[in-house]
Design a protein around this motif. Sequence first.
Motif, PDB file in Angstrom:
ATOM      1  N   THR A  62       0.840  -1.179   0.000  1.00  0.00           N
ATOM      2  CA  THR A  62       0.000   0.000   0.000  1.00  0.00           C
ATOM      3  C   THR A  62       0.886   1.243   0.000  1.00  0.00           C
ATOM      4  OG1 THR A  62      -1.900   1.051   1.091  1.00  0.00           O
ATOM      5  CG2 THR A  62      -0.252   0.010   2.535  1.00  0.00           C
ATOM      6  N   ARG A  67      -4.189   6.499   0.828  1.00  0.00           N
ATOM      7  CA  ARG A  67      -4.777   6.149   2.126  1.00  0.00           C
ATOM      8  C   ARG A  67      -4.038   6.911   3.219  1.00  0.00           C
ATOM      9  NH1 ARG A  67      -7.671   1.138   1.616  1.00  0.00           N
ATOM     10  NH2 ARG A  67      -7.246   0.155  -0.393  1.00  0.00           N
ATOM     11  N   VAL A  71      -5.872   5.398   8.371  1.00  0.00           N
ATOM     12  CA  VAL A  71      -6.530   4.209   7.815  1.00  0.00           C
ATOM     13  C   VAL A  71      -5.645   2.985   8.027  1.00  0.00           C
ATOM     14  CG1 VAL A  71      -7.428   3.143   5.709  1.00  0.00           C
ATOM     15  CG2 VAL A  71      -7.786   5.594   6.122  1.00  0.00           C
TER      16      VAL A  71
END
Length: 307
Positions: A62, A67, A71
């Motif tokens: 990620t 994000r 999160v």
Amino acid sequence: MRLAANWLPISPELTREVARRAERAGLWGLGIGDSPHYGELYAACADALAVTSTLTVLTSVTNPVTRHVSVHASAARTFGSERFVVGMGRGDSAVRTFGLDPAPLPVLEAALTELRAAVPDVRLQVAASGPRATALAGRCADGVIGGAGRDLPALRGLRDTAAAAHGGPVELWASVRLAVAGDESDVPALRTRMLPRAISASRFNFAGTFDGKNVPAAMRETLTERYAGYDFAWHGRSGANPVATMFADRPDIEDYLLDRFAVVGTVDTCRDRLAELDPVVDGVFLSLLFEDAVEQLDMIGDLAGAL
């Protein structure tokens, strides 16, 4: 040497089935990608964890752009550290698809530091291909997901850079594309299908700099020129697509990229090529042909038991 399959969440049902089969095959982990072309990352992690009992689930990887760190922290608290790892990088297709830029390294470092402060027991890995990102991983994380493919000198360089920044050994994971053939006659077709995946991996590794990456000098100009026209709409996809033809006039480059960033062959061939990495890395992420992942994982079980 530990093995983890890499997966993009095509559907919740398939994610659960892939997780079950990865565990049944004896793999250590399942890495789940963060891509705008597929399902939601943390929902997929929850699906994989819910149907397994020993499998480690990782975000692979990620980013801190699409994000917010809050999160990631919420997910880390929810899943705990026993079977969950956050893998993070600057952002590649996940950010470029929306016209955004990858996070500068100081932003990535700040996000990792903040995440660790918010969830002290979170396990962190950083995707890195160059010396600066690798040093960052050594300072801030527990492991490096190396973008060097199967190139041993480049992997050793990543390992040593991370260890120097950390003040001691840091886990190093290689990342390769894998297609296991049931028969030798299946290998040419699998190599053709895997070619765009190998090109995608090479662009991530080489597009910024060639420093420390052990790339043949005769290929560098062509690589740089073609990467400038890379189409992120097709990133990571196998088979016939615009990425697959980027080096159609340079079969020498195609073969080099396939052999460096992918392992394609029978069970015995794949086992031997992966075993070559054992003296240098702690584990290998095996990025599968996603459309064949269920069938491939059954054959990968034969690999896992011998490595």
